[in-house]
Design an enzyme around this catalytic site. Structure first.
Site, short mmCIF file in Angstrom:
data_model
loop_
_atom_site.label_atom_id
_atom_site.label_comp_id
_atom_site.label_asym_id
_atom_site.label_seq_id
_atom_site.Cartn_x
_atom_site.Cartn_y
_atom_site.Cartn_z
N HIS A 158 46.98 23.50 29.13
CA HIS A 158 47.22 23.56 27.75
C HIS A 158 46.48 22.60 26.97
O HIS A 158 46.30 21.44 27.27
CB HIS A 158 48.84 23.20 27.57
CG HIS A 158 49.00 23.62 26.03
ND1 HIS A 158 49.13 24.61 25.41
CD2 HIS A 158 49.53 22.41 25.22
CE1 HIS A 158 49.54 24.51 24.11
NE2 HIS A 158 49.81 23.29 23.87
N SER A 159 45.80 23.28 25.91
CA SER A 159 44.94 22.26 24.93
C SER A 159 43.76 21.88 25.66
O SER A 159 43.12 22.56 26.35
CB SER A 159 45.81 21.38 24.11
OG SER A 159 45.35 20.94 22.94
N MET A 160 43.68 20.40 25.66
CA MET A 160 42.80 19.63 26.25
C MET A 160 42.88 20.10 27.95
O MET A 160 41.69 20.25 28.51
CB MET A 160 42.78 18.18 26.30
CG MET A 160 42.04 17.48 27.02
SD MET A 160 42.09 15.48 26.92
CE MET A 160 43.09 15.34 28.52
#
Length: 257
Positions: free
Chosen positions: A95-97
Site C-alpha cells: 500500500h502506497s510506499m
C-alpha cells in the site's frame, strides 16, 4: 547468507500457515508497520500464510536506522527474506510506499529466477510516475500536517510528543525514499499486476493508477473502491474479498496437474 534472525526481524507471521497454501507478503505505507496487516492476516489465515514486512525504524525495530532509498530497502528485504520467498508461491501486496517496495522486490525475485504469482499495488500511481513532493524537507510539524491530511494515523498518536519523537526519523526517511524514487518507463514484471485504489485518493488519481499497466508483461487489472488514500481501512472487507478470491484460485491452480 541469510539467518533465521534476519528473517524474524523483517517478517511477521501472526497466524499459523495452512498446509499447501501460498504466501501473501504485505508491505506497509510510509510510516507504517507490520501490525497494520494484522487484521488482514486474521481474515486470510485459512487460505494463505500472510507475511507482514517490518521495516527498520519502527515498533520493535525503532532503534534501527530506516533506509531513505527505495532500492536499498528492497535490497535489504529481498536479502533477508529470499529463503522464505523461495519456499512457497508468493503474492505481493503493498500500500502506497509499500506498492513500489513490493514492485522492486518482485523485480529482484524475477532477476534471481523466482516467479511471484501476482502483485497487488494499492494507493499509488504507476512506479514510473515521479513523486515530486517535498514533505521530507518540511519540519516535524509539516510532516504531521501531511499525515493529518491523509487520515491514516490515529489523531491521538499525532498529538503525543513522545510517540512523534520515536517515529519521526522513520517518517522522514520514508518520505525521502518515496519522493526521490525514480523508475524507468520500461521496467516491467512478468507476473500480473492488479492496481487497487480509493476513488477520491488525491495521492493516486485514476489516470496515474492505470500506468501500472505499463510495468507488466502479464495481465493487468484495476479495482476502485469508495474512499481516499486509506480506503482499505474502511473497505477492509471488500479488499479482503479480492485477495481471498485470488489466493483461493491460485491455491486451486497449484493443485491442478
Amino acid at each position: 547468507m541469510t539467518t533465521a534472525t534476519e528473517d524474524s526481524l523483517w517478517a511477521r507471521t501472526y497466524h499459523p500457515a495452512p498446509d499447501g497454501g501460498g504466501q501473501l507478503v504485505c508491505f506497509p505505507h510510509a510510516g507504517g508497520s507490520a501490525s497494520f496487516f494484522y487484521p488482514l492476516s486474521a481474515e486470510l489465515a485459512d487460505v494463505a500464510e500472510v507475511v507482514a514486512v517490518q521495516y527498520p525504524g519502527r515498533q520493535d525495530r525503532h532503534d534501527e536506522t530506516a533506509p531513505s532509498d527505495i532500492g536499498v530497502l528492497a535490497d535489504l528485504v529481498y536479502g533477508a527474506l529470499r529463503p522464505r520467498l523461495a519456499a512457497r508461491p508468493v503474492t505481493l501486496f503493498g500500500h502506497s510506499m509499500g506498492s513500489v517496495v513490493a514492485f522492486e522486490v518482485a523485480r529482484r525475485m524475477e532477476a534471481d529466477g523466482l516467479e511471484p504469482v501476482h502483485l497487488f499495488a494499492s494507493g499509488r500511481g504507476g512506479p514510473s510516475v515521479p513523486r515530486t513532493g517535498t514533505v521530507h524537507l518540511r519540519d516535524d510539524a509539516g510532516i504531521v500536517a501531511e499525515l493529518q491530511g491523509l487520515a491514516g494515523t490515529d489523531a491521538a498518536l499525532l498529538a503525543d510528543a513522545d510517540f512523534l519523537r520515536m517515529v519521526m526519523p522513520a517518517l522522514r526517511a520514508d518520505y525521502t525514499a518515496v519522493e526521490t524514487y525514480r523508475c524507468g518507463p520500461d521496467a516491467a514484471l512478468r507476473c500480473p499486476i492488479t492496481a487497487l485504489n480509493g476513488d477520491t485518493d488525491p495521492k493516486a488519481p485514476h489516470e496515474e493508477v492505470l500506468l501500472w499497466g505499463r510495468h507488466t508483461g502479464g495481465g493487468f487489472a484495476t479495482r476502485d473502491f469508495p474512499g481516499g488514500h486509506f480506503y482499505l481501512v474502511e473497505q477492509a472487507a471488500a479488499v479482503t474479498d479480492v485477495l481471498r478470491q485470488h489466493l483461493v484460485t491460485a491455491r486451486t491452480s497449484q493443485r491442478t496437474p
